[in-house]
Motif scaffolding. Structure first.
Motif, short mmCIF file in Angstrom:
data_model
loop_
_atom_site.label_atom_id
_atom_site.label_comp_id
_atom_site.label_asym_id
_atom_site.label_seq_id
_atom_site.Cartn_x
_atom_site.Cartn_y
_atom_site.Cartn_z
N TYR A 26 0.83 -1.21 0.00
CA TYR A 26 0.00 0.00 0.00
C TYR A 26 0.86 1.26 0.00
O TYR A 26 0.59 2.22 -0.74
CB TYR A 26 -0.93 0.00 1.21
N LEU A 27 1.92 1.26 0.79
CA LEU A 27 2.77 2.45 0.88
C LEU A 27 3.42 2.78 -0.46
O LEU A 27 3.65 3.96 -0.79
CB LEU A 27 3.84 2.25 1.95
N ARG A 28 3.69 1.74 -1.26
CA ARG A 28 4.30 2.00 -2.57
C ARG A 28 3.32 2.71 -3.51
O ARG A 28 3.71 3.62 -4.24
CB ARG A 28 4.80 0.69 -3.19
N VAL A 29 2.06 2.32 -3.49
CA VAL A 29 1.09 3.03 -4.34
C VAL A 29 0.69 4.36 -3.70
O VAL A 29 0.36 5.33 -4.41
CB VAL A 29 -0.17 2.18 -4.61
N ARG A 30 0.75 4.44 -2.39
CA ARG A 30 0.44 5.69 -1.71
C ARG A 30 1.45 6.78 -2.09
O ARG A 30 1.10 7.96 -2.16
CB ARG A 30 0.46 5.47 -0.19
N ALA A 31 2.69 6.39 -2.33
CA ALA A 31 3.73 7.35 -2.67
C ALA A 31 3.40 8.11 -3.96
O ALA A 31 3.90 9.22 -4.18
CB ALA A 31 5.07 6.64 -2.81
N TRP A 42 1.73 13.76 0.63
CA TRP A 42 2.43 14.62 1.58
C TRP A 42 1.74 14.69 2.93
O TRP A 42 2.34 15.07 3.93
CB TRP A 42 2.55 16.03 1.00
N ARG A 43 0.49 14.30 2.98
CA ARG A 43 -0.25 14.36 4.24
C ARG A 43 0.30 13.34 5.23
O ARG A 43 0.79 12.27 4.84
CB ARG A 43 -1.74 14.11 4.01
N SER A 44 0.17 13.65 6.51
CA SER A 44 0.71 12.75 7.53
C SER A 44 -0.23 11.60 7.85
O SER A 44 0.20 10.60 8.43
CB SER A 44 1.00 13.54 8.82
N GLN A 45 -1.50 11.70 7.48
CA GLN A 45 -2.42 10.60 7.75
C GLN A 45 -2.07 9.41 6.86
O GLN A 45 -1.87 9.56 5.66
CB GLN A 45 -3.88 11.02 7.51
N LEU A 46 -2.03 8.23 7.45
CA LEU A 46 -1.64 7.04 6.69
C LEU A 46 -2.64 6.68 5.61
O LEU A 46 -2.27 6.35 4.48
CB LEU A 46 -1.46 5.87 7.66
N TRP A 47 -3.92 6.72 5.96
CA TRP A 47 -4.94 6.19 5.05
C TRP A 47 -5.55 7.31 4.21
O TRP A 47 -6.15 8.24 4.75
CB TRP A 47 -6.03 5.47 5.84
N LEU A 48 -5.40 7.20 2.89
CA LEU A 48 -5.89 8.23 1.97
C LEU A 48 -7.02 7.68 1.12
O LEU A 48 -7.13 6.47 0.90
CB LEU A 48 -4.75 8.72 1.08
N GLY A 49 -7.85 8.59 0.61
CA GLY A 49 -8.97 8.19 -0.23
C GLY A 49 -8.54 7.87 -1.65
O GLY A 49 -7.51 8.35 -2.13
N ALA A 50 -9.34 7.07 -2.31
CA ALA A 50 -9.05 6.73 -3.71
C ALA A 50 -9.28 7.95 -4.60
O ALA A 50 -9.89 8.94 -4.18
CB ALA A 50 -9.95 5.58 -4.15
#
Length: 351
Positions: free
Chosen positions: A247-252, A258-266
């Motif tokens: 997940y972190l790889r696609v989150r990058a 840049w947001r500090s929250q781990l979980w982001l919306g699609a």
């Protein structure tokens, strides 16, 4: 009228021939019953507590000064505001807390028990109990709830997941899309840690700023901010770490990485709220025909830990519990299976 404590749930309106009434203590005394509209009162956030509002604000300050969690403060003050606005002002015309008596509390509980679960009514009761205890001490007046007892709640054991259900849930999140990898990671962390929904929603990820980063994949550890701001560190399995890493790889590549929250919306939307995470988990469950909600993972984690011989004290630390009473609640539905496993271990070599 007797001043003995009255177990008001015995006159549960679901069993009453007049379910749309708030029934007084003395059965058959029609002069002491109060008709109510055939509707549910609006929820607290929609109500104006009028003359009671200022004191509820003082109660909110008291709770905050005691270090209560924001959610606890909202729940307690919301329950008091609901009672004041929907019952005291609307049904009795009372405008001061000194006018409230035990029958007001009993009638409100009877109303709630007619329309909501006993567990929900009990939560409302305990919120009012905290308020009136505080009010009695502040104003040096009698506490109208001093000799009352809360509604009796029968605990329903939460079923733990079967291996088939977990497998189906994992399959529902397969794929390389952002949503698929994110949802798989959410479920993997829930399963590996049993953290609360709000705790998972509050995890931060800022690899370039250690002060704002809660995730350490190399150590397989996540810092959690629990109830009342109490912090702790939980461990995750290698499989959960791998799923989170994907997940972190696609989150990058996310527009709001840049947001500090781990979980982001699609679709490059902002951080997920706790409610959003709940909906995601429930939706994945519906896709594969498995009943899923975040707290079920907490029960499953606790059962798995105890079933495999984990120490109870360690489980309390990992779950952020301060009371051993919680051990009896979580994983209760599989307690018999743990007992049978222990029997085989202890008795298999008995003479």
């Amino acid at each position: 009228m007797s001043h003995e404590p009255f177990p008001f749930w015995l006159s549960h309106p679901r069993r009453s021939p007049i379910p749309d009434r708030l029934t007084a203590l003395d059965a058959g005394d029609e002069s002491k019953t109060m008709a109510v509209p055939g509707r549910r009162f609006p929820q607290p956030k929609q109500l104006d507590a009028g003359s009671f509002a200022a004191d509820i604000g003082s109660f909110r300050l008291h709770l905050a000064a005691e270090g209560k969690a924001p959610g606890t403060i909202r729940n307690y003050t919301g329950a008091v505001r609901w009672f004041a606005a929907a019952y005291l002002l609307l049904e009795t015309g009372k405008t001061r807390w000194e006018q409230v008596d035990r029958q007001d509390i009993e009638r409100w509980m009877v109303y709630l028990l007619a329309r909501y679960s006993a567990a929900y009514a009990s939560v409302q009761y305990r919120a009012l109990q905290q308020f009136f205890k505080w009010w009695a001490e502040e104003e040096e007046v009698p506490d109208p709830m001093a000799r009352l007892r809360p509604p009796k709640v029968t605990e329903k054991p939460v079923p733990v997941f079967t291996s088939v259900e977990l497998s189906e849930l994992q399959k529902a999140c397969q794929g390389k899309t952002f949503a698929g990898r994110r949802d798989a990671a959410i479920i993997a962390v829930f399963r590996a840690t049993g953290v609360r929904l709000a705790e998972l929603a509050g995890i931060r990820y800022a690899p370039d700023d250690l002060a704002r980063n809660d995730v350490d994949l190399q150590s397989r550890e996540i810092k959690i901010c629990g109830k009342g701001g109490k912090g702790r560190v939980v461990k995750i399995s290698y499989e959960a770490a791998r799923t989170l890493d994907r997940y972190l790889r696609v989150r990058a590549r996310h527009a709001q990485a840049w947001r500090s929250q781990l979980w982001l919306g699609a679709n490059n939307r902002g951080p997920l709220t706790a409610a959003g995470i709940y909906q995601i988990v429930a939706r994945r469950g519906r896709q594969c025909g498995v009943e899923v909600y975040p707290h079920r993972f907490r029960h499953h984690f606790s059962h798995t830990w105890l079933y495999r011989g984990g120490a109870e004290g360690d489980l309390m630390e990992l779950n952020g519990w301060s009371s051993p009473q919680m051990l009896t609640r979580y994983g209760a539905s599989a307690r018999a299976a743990r007992a049978r496993r222990t029997y085989d271990r202890i008795m298999e070599d008995s003479p």
